[in-house]
Design a protein around this motif. Structure first.
Motif, PDB file in Angstrom:
ATOM      1  N   VAL A 347       3.241 -16.833   5.300  1.00  0.00           N
ATOM      2  CA  VAL A 347       3.340 -17.359   3.941  1.00  0.00           C
ATOM      3  C   VAL A 347       1.965 -17.607   3.333  1.00  0.00           C
ATOM      4  O   VAL A 347       1.789 -17.501   2.117  1.00  0.00           O
ATOM      5  N   LEU A 348       0.970 -17.903   4.157  1.00  0.00           N
ATOM      6  CA  LEU A 348      -0.368 -18.166   3.654  1.00  0.00           C
ATOM      7  C   LEU A 348      -1.054 -16.893   3.175  1.00  0.00           C
ATOM      8  O   LEU A 348      -1.834 -16.912   2.225  1.00  0.00           O
ATOM      9  N   THR A 349      -0.754 -15.770   3.804  1.00  0.00           N
ATOM     10  CA  THR A 349      -1.462 -14.529   3.491  1.00  0.00           C
ATOM     11  C   THR A 349      -0.650 -13.549   2.654  1.00  0.00           C
ATOM     12  O   THR A 349      -1.184 -12.536   2.205  1.00  0.00           O
ATOM     13  N   ALA A 350       0.631 -13.831   2.442  1.00  0.00           N
ATOM     14  CA  ALA A 350       1.500 -12.851   1.773  1.00  0.00           C
ATOM     15  C   ALA A 350       0.973 -12.451   0.405  1.00  0.00           C
ATOM     16  O   ALA A 350       0.951 -11.258   0.057  1.00  0.00           O
ATOM     17  N   ALA A 351       0.539 -13.431  -0.392  1.00  0.00           N
ATOM     18  CA  ALA A 351       0.103 -13.135  -1.754  1.00  0.00           C
ATOM     19  C   ALA A 351      -1.122 -12.221  -1.782  1.00  0.00           C
ATOM     20  O   ALA A 351      -1.333 -11.484  -2.744  1.00  0.00           O
ATOM     21  N   ILE A 352      -1.942 -12.264  -0.733  1.00  0.00           N
ATOM     22  CA  ILE A 352      -3.149 -11.443  -0.679  1.00  0.00           C
ATOM     23  C   ILE A 352      -2.876 -10.110  -0.006  1.00  0.00           C
ATOM     24  O   ILE A 352      -3.319  -9.053  -0.462  1.00  0.00           O
ATOM     25  N   VAL A 353      -2.111 -10.142   1.082  1.00  0.00           N
ATOM     26  CA  VAL A 353      -1.945  -8.943   1.915  1.00  0.00           C
ATOM     27  C   VAL A 353      -0.938  -7.957   1.327  1.00  0.00           C
ATOM     28  O   VAL A 353      -1.164  -6.743   1.368  1.00  0.00           O
ATOM     29  N   LEU A 354       0.165  -8.441   0.771  1.00  0.00           N
ATOM     30  CA  LEU A 354       1.208  -7.531   0.287  1.00  0.00           C
ATOM     31  C   LEU A 354       0.700  -6.586  -0.808  1.00  0.00           C
ATOM     32  O   LEU A 354       1.036  -5.389  -0.784  1.00  0.00           O
ATOM     33  N   PRO A 355      -0.099  -7.062  -1.781  1.00  0.00           N
ATOM     34  CA  PRO A 355      -0.654  -6.087  -2.742  1.00  0.00           C
ATOM     35  C   PRO A 355      -1.531  -5.027  -2.076  1.00  0.00           C
ATOM     36  O   PRO A 355      -1.563  -3.878  -2.523  1.00  0.00           O
ATOM     37  N   MET A 356      -2.226  -5.410  -1.012  1.00  0.00           N
ATOM     38  CA  MET A 356      -3.075  -4.442  -0.304  1.00  0.00           C
ATOM     39  C   MET A 356      -2.241  -3.328   0.328  1.00  0.00           C
ATOM     40  O   MET A 356      -2.565  -2.140   0.202  1.00  0.00           O
ATOM     41  N   ILE A 357      -1.162  -3.702   1.011  1.00  0.00           N
ATOM     42  CA  ILE A 357      -0.393  -2.667   1.703  1.00  0.00           C
ATOM     43  C   ILE A 357       0.370  -1.787   0.715  1.00  0.00           C
ATOM     44  O   ILE A 357       0.577  -0.600   0.962  1.00  0.00           O
ATOM     45  N   GLU A 358       0.770  -2.389  -0.407  1.00  0.00           N
ATOM     46  CA  GLU A 358       1.410  -1.563  -1.432  1.00  0.00           C
ATOM     47  C   GLU A 358       0.416  -0.569  -2.022  1.00  0.00           C
ATOM     48  O   GLU A 358       0.748   0.586  -2.269  1.00  0.00           O
ATOM     49  N   GLN A 359      -0.820  -1.030  -2.237  1.00  0.00           N
ATOM     50  CA  GLN A 359      -1.879  -0.152  -2.747  1.00  0.00           C
ATOM     51  C   GLN A 359      -2.136   0.983  -1.772  1.00  0.00           C
ATOM     52  O   GLN A 359      -2.412   2.116  -2.178  1.00  0.00           O
ATOM     53  N   ALA A 360      -2.040   0.703  -0.471  1.00  0.00           N
ATOM     54  CA  ALA A 360      -2.306   1.720   0.558  1.00  0.00           C
ATOM     55  C   ALA A 360      -1.103   2.617   0.821  1.00  0.00           C
ATOM     56  O   ALA A 360      -1.200   3.560   1.605  1.00  0.00           O
ATOM     57  N   GLY A 361       0.043   2.310   0.214  1.00  0.00           N
ATOM     58  CA  GLY A 361       1.222   3.132   0.402  1.00  0.00           C
ATOM     59  C   GLY A 361       1.945   2.896   1.721  1.00  0.00           C
ATOM     60  O   GLY A 361       2.677   3.761   2.197  1.00  0.00           O
ATOM     61  N   ILE A 362       1.753   1.707   2.320  1.00  0.00           N
ATOM     62  CA  ILE A 362       2.405   1.382   3.591  1.00  0.00           C
ATOM     63  C   ILE A 362       3.790   0.801   3.310  1.00  0.00           C
ATOM     64  O   ILE A 362       3.943  -0.084   2.465  1.00  0.00           O
ATOM     65  N   ASP A 363       4.786   1.290   4.010  1.00  0.00           N
ATOM     66  CA  ASP A 363       6.155   0.816   3.832  1.00  0.00           C
ATOM     67  C   ASP A 363       6.266  -0.661   4.210  1.00  0.00           C
ATOM     68  O   ASP A 363       5.805  -1.079   5.277  1.00  0.00           O
ATOM     69  N   LYS A 364       6.911  -1.451   3.343  1.00  0.00           N
ATOM     70  CA  LYS A 364       6.970  -2.894   3.591  1.00  0.00           C
ATOM     71  C   LYS A 364       7.909  -3.253   4.747  1.00  0.00           C
ATOM     72  O   LYS A 364       7.707  -4.274   5.405  1.00  0.00           O
ATOM     73  N   ILE A 365       8.914  -2.433   5.008  1.00  0.00           N
ATOM     74  CA  ILE A 365       9.770  -2.674   6.172  1.00  0.00           C
ATOM     75  C   ILE A 365       8.956  -2.454   7.453  1.00  0.00           C
ATOM     76  O   ILE A 365       8.988  -3.280   8.385  1.00  0.00           O
ATOM     77  N   TRP A 366       8.216  -1.342   7.515  1.00  0.00           N
ATOM     78  CA  TRP A 366       7.370  -1.072   8.689  1.00  0.00           C
ATOM     79  C   TRP A 366       6.345  -2.187   8.861  1.00  0.00           C
ATOM     80  O   TRP A 366       6.115  -2.658   9.980  1.00  0.00           O
ATOM     81  N   PHE A 367       5.749  -2.626   7.757  1.00  0.00           N
ATOM     82  CA  PHE A 367       4.732  -3.672   7.849  1.00  0.00           C
ATOM     83  C   PHE A 367       5.349  -4.983   8.324  1.00  0.00           C
ATOM     84  O   PHE A 367       4.689  -5.762   9.029  1.00  0.00           O
ATOM     85  N   GLY A 368       6.625  -5.218   7.969  1.00  0.00           N
ATOM     86  CA  GLY A 368       7.293  -6.428   8.450  1.00  0.00           C
ATOM     87  C   GLY A 368       7.407  -6.445   9.963  1.00  0.00           C
ATOM     88  O   GLY A 368       7.234  -7.493  10.598  1.00  0.00           O
ATOM     89  N   ILE A 369       7.694  -5.287  10.565  1.00  0.00           N
ATOM     90  CA  ILE A 369       7.766  -5.213  12.025  1.00  0.00           C
ATOM     91  C   ILE A 369       6.375  -5.347  12.627  1.00  0.00           C
ATOM     92  O   ILE A 369       6.181  -6.042  13.639  1.00  0.00           O
TER      93      ILE A 369
END
Length: 439
Positions: A347-369
């Motif tokens: 929860v502390l890093t979600a706001a920073i990290v999630l935009p990064m992985i979306e920018q990189a084209g990484i699937d959010k389901i895969w990133f969740g695992i």
């Protein structure tokens, strides 16, 4: 974002970690820093009104109601000692495997993880059964405790998982798909741990006690009948989700009803352990929800500073490949795991990290695992590894000794992450099947 704003935002993050170090509640620390940041960057917007709006919006999610129910289900199984039957049911089948009864740690944790969702509960429950028994039979503490420490983390990966529910709410992805995505990696990780135990025992044959006398198949099956209630509960919970009969929240409710039914049928349900299960679930849920409330407010406050967007743009400008970004994030989360619990890390890093992985084209389901496995690593890294605390209280060993004997299982998680990166279909196979079946 100007350099002065960036410096102030980074100073706020440093202040947050300082408050964590003083022992102040994590949720309250995040709320306090958020109010200060709001006052500095958005003085025209009342901080109290903003906090009330965003916290109510995020915590009133229907998906999040699965969290206390899964916690309660695990508490019922733990308090009524239903899971203690598992060792007796598993032990007869381990005789021929290299490592013998050490595998009961891993298989027991794998089974209990499917009805618990909590790493600490899995580790404590299975450890109460196996550690005294393995010591009595002469198994070395290093492999017995190390395997329990590593396998206990499977409570986070094998669904239902509290971490996946929190991540799913933060990332706005399907909880059912996350649960499905965690099954193959969970079984894979359990298999890698069993392979390590087998290899260790083959290299150290004198340290493993001789096998128990052979048991007739009929007797093995009779002993294993104690596993039937837990297996049926797993099928009820996970089957109702993947068949489309129930949502994650509804399946959690089925799980609570099923756990009470089993406890009542086995005559283990008393007023005392009912009350203990309610209070245990209430305490843990309250702690998690306070952290989520603080994180929601912090996400809003950091949005006013522009820091998440600035960091995402900076990393995008660096031209990191998805693999390099994943490696950087893995190191970051492993370091954070030395000081924070898994839910706080997400929860502390979600706001920073999630935009990064979306920018990189990484699937959010895969990133969740991915993030779930990295949080598992944090459970066995000193000085703030929850599983280490559980095992320290149970065995009397020092946290750093337990961390040392857990290192091989930490490395199996690193290997598992590498396999998932190079073979992402291991994560996406079951969620894709769910989508195709729904058409």
């Amino acid at each position: 974002m100007g350099s002065i704003d960036a410096q102030i935002a980074l100073l706020a993050i440093c202040a947050l970690f300082f408050l964590f170090g003083t022992g102040i509640w994590i949720g309250m620390s995040m709320i306090g820093v958020s109010i200060t940041v709001m006052w500095m960057f958005a003085p025209a917007k009342p901080a109290g009104d903003a906090m009330a709006t965003v916290v109510f919006s995020d915590l009133s999610s229907w998906t999040l109601t699965a969290l206390p129910l899964f916690i309660w289900m695990g508490e019922v199984l733990f308090r009524t000692a239903i899971s203690e039957e598992m060792f007796r049911g598993l032990a007869p089948w381990m005789r021929r495997l290299p490592g013998r009864l050490v595998h009961t740690n891993i298989i027991g944790c794998t089974i209990f993880a499917a009805v618990s969702g909590s790493s600490a509960a899995t580790c404590a429950t299975i450890g109460k059964m196996t550690v005294p028994e393995l010591r009595r039979r002469g198994y070395p503490d290093a492999i017995a405790i190390g395997s329990l420490s590593g396998a206990g983390t499977l409570g986070l990966l094998i669904p239902p998982s509290l971490i996946m529910i929190v991540y799913g709410v933060q990332a706005e992805v399907s909880i059912a798909k996350l649960f499905a995505a965690g099954i193959i990696p969970g079984v894979l990780l359990a298999g890698l741990m069993m392979a390590y135990v087998a290899g260790w025992s083959l290299l150290n044959p004198t340290k493993i006690p001789p096998p128990d006398p052979a048991m007739p198949l009929k007797e093995k099956l009779r002993e294993s009948s104690s596993l039937i209630p837990v297996v049926l509960l797993i099928l009820l919970v996970l089957g109702s989700i993947y068949s489309g009969v129930a949502t994650a929240t509804e399946s959690a409710a089925f799980g609570v009803i099923g756990s009470f039914a089993i406890a009542f049928w086995q005559r283990r349900l008393t007023l005392r352990n009912f009350w203990d299960s309610v209070m245990g679930a209430t305490r843990l849920t309250s702690m998690i929800l306070l952290i989520l409330a603080g994180a929601s407010f912090l996400k809003l406050a950091m949005g006013f500073t522009g820091l998440p967007r600035h960091l995402a743009e900076t990393i995008a400008a660096m031209g990191l490949t998805p693999g390099m970004l994943i490696l950087v994030l893995a190191v970051l989360y492993i370091i954070l795991g030395c000081f924070l619990d898994g839910i706080s890390m997400i929860v502390l890093t979600a706001a920073i990290v999630l935009p990064m992985i979306e920018q990189a084209g990484i699937d959010k389901i895969w990133f969740g695992i991915f993030i779930t496995i990295v949080v598992e690593m944090a459970q066995i890294t000193p000085p703030v590894g929850f599983n280490l605390f559980v095992l320290q209280g149970m065995t009397g060993k020092s946290i750093f000794w337990i961390g040392k004997v857990s290192l091989p299982f930490f490395l199996t998680m690193v290997l598992c992450l590498a396999l998932l990166y190079f073979f992402p279909g291991l994560v996406s196979f079951l969620p894709d099947m769910m989508v195709n079946a729904a058409r």
